[in-house]
Design an enzyme around this catalytic site. Structure first.
Site, PDB file in Angstrom:
ATOM      1  N   ASP A  46       0.840  -1.193   0.000  1.00 32.88           N
ATOM      2  CA  ASP A  46       0.000   0.000   0.000  1.00 32.88           C
ATOM      3  C   ASP A  46       0.876   1.245   0.000  1.00 32.88           C
ATOM      4  OD1 ASP A  46      -2.977   1.049   0.741  1.00 32.88           O
ATOM      5  OD2 ASP A  46      -1.452   2.274   1.732  1.00 32.88           O
ATOM      6  N   TYR A  51       2.936   9.926  -0.517  1.00 33.12           N
ATOM      7  CA  TYR A  51       4.061   9.402   0.246  1.00 33.12           C
ATOM      8  C   TYR A  51       5.404   9.680  -0.427  1.00 33.12           C
ATOM      9  CZ  TYR A  51       0.308   6.568   2.370  1.00 33.12           C
ATOM     10  OH  TYR A  51      -0.845   6.133   2.966  1.00 33.12           O
ATOM     11  N   LYS A  76      -2.771   5.965  -4.254  1.00 36.84           N
ATOM     12  CA  LYS A  76      -3.868   6.884  -3.962  1.00 36.84           C
ATOM     13  C   LYS A  76      -3.623   8.237  -4.623  1.00 36.84           C
ATOM     14  CE  LYS A  76      -3.730   4.797   0.632  1.00 36.84           C
ATOM     15  NZ  LYS A  76      -2.301   4.440   0.587  1.00 36.84           N
ATOM     16  N   HIS A 109      -7.582   9.823  -2.002  1.00 40.46           N
ATOM     17  CA  HIS A 109      -6.932   9.772  -0.686  1.00 40.46           C
ATOM     18  C   HIS A 109      -7.768  10.446   0.410  1.00 40.46           C
ATOM     19  CE1 HIS A 109      -2.625   9.316   1.058  1.00 40.46           C
ATOM     20  NE2 HIS A 109      -3.528   9.080   1.980  1.00 40.46           N
TER      21      HIS A 109
END
Length: 278
Positions: A46, A51, A76, A109
């Site tokens: 994931d 990120y 996401k 997200h």
């Protein structure tokens, strides 16, 4: 292959119930951490545009020697790309950065209620899904009222709703709404960033079973049906978090842990969080 059970999503796609998360893992550590997870037996990774480590996740996947068809990779949509065309372009960028052919799951997200119309964003997600380059699409951090708007105004029911869940935030209302509408619940921050690991109830159960508090907490998630993806850059912890299938919690254990709920978040409230990257 591992003994990790799978959950069948509402479009027939199978998702491993236990995965490996890379939130807050710096890009320079992500490749090695992801490879360690894949070598341990994880087959579900994931990540997210936000990120900043999609490239490193993709590198690990390509170098792992595991056939792509055996892996489940999620990313996401970042918060600055909710406009229809921006969402499509951001998805293309994720595919390019990951360089693994396709995504198994792509999520919005955050709903960002004050930023834009997430219904229009979801219509872009539907296009992505119909293209076949994401095997499933879903949402993250959506409350029932957000989901209700999607269900009333769009065609594709989200396959997944990824929300903060842990023993101090059991999210029974959201989980019940998800279940009622065939939406799988994924749990982020499953150990509340470590806050629950010293809880006397969890410690007592762990001591009785000869397991760690983290293992007990993650097992609680699995037995109640959550999809969960703990993260660590420490190989021993990565392996420990995978070792969840040789024991079970009793109904009493599950009830005791669930009773710890105090509606306490470690992250933002989806109804007020509207941050977009500059």
């Amino acid at each position: 292959m591992s003994a990790v059970p799978s959950i069948t999503l509402n479009n027939g796609v199978e998702i491993p119930q236990l995965g490996f998360g890379v939130f807050q893992i710096p890009p320079e550590k992500t490749r090695d951490a992801t490879l360690a997870a894949l070598e341990t037996g994880y087959r579900h990774i994931d990540t997210a545009e936000m990120y900043g480590n999609e490239k490193e996740v993709g590198q690990a996947v390509r170098e792992s020697g595991v056939d792509r068809s055996e892996l489940f990779v999620t990313s996401k949509l970042n918060n600055g790309f909710h406009a229809h065309d921006d969402a499509l372009a951001a998805f293309e960028q994720s595919l390019e950065d990951l360089d693994i052919g396709y995504l198994d799951l792509f999520l919005i997200h955050w709903p960002l209620p004050a930023v834009g119309d997430f219904v229009e964003t979801w219509k872009a997600m539907e296009e992505i899904y119909r293209s076949g380059r994401a095997k499933a699409v879903g949402v993250s951090n959506f409350q029932p009222h957000h989901l209700r708007r999607l269900l009333e105004n769009t065609d594709v029911v989200p396959a997944v709703n990824q929300i903060e869940v842990h023993p101090y935030l059991t999210q029974e209302t959201v989980r019940a709404f998800d279940a009622e509408h065939g939406i799988a619940t994924e749990a982020w921050s499953p150990i509340a960033q470590g806050k629950v690991l010293g809880d006397p109830v969890i410690v007592s159960i762990a001591e009785r079973l000869g397991k760690t508090p983290a293992q007990v907490t993650l097992r609680w998630h699995l037995q109640r049906g959550d999809i969960v993806f703990p993260k660590s850059v420490t190989r021993s912890r990565v392996e420990e978090n995978f070792d969840l299938f040789g024991f079970e919690l009793s109904e009493g254990d599950l009830a005791e842990i669930s009773a710890l709920n105090r509606d306490e978040r470690t992250g933002p409230d989806p109804d007020t969080f509207n941050m977009v990257p500059e």
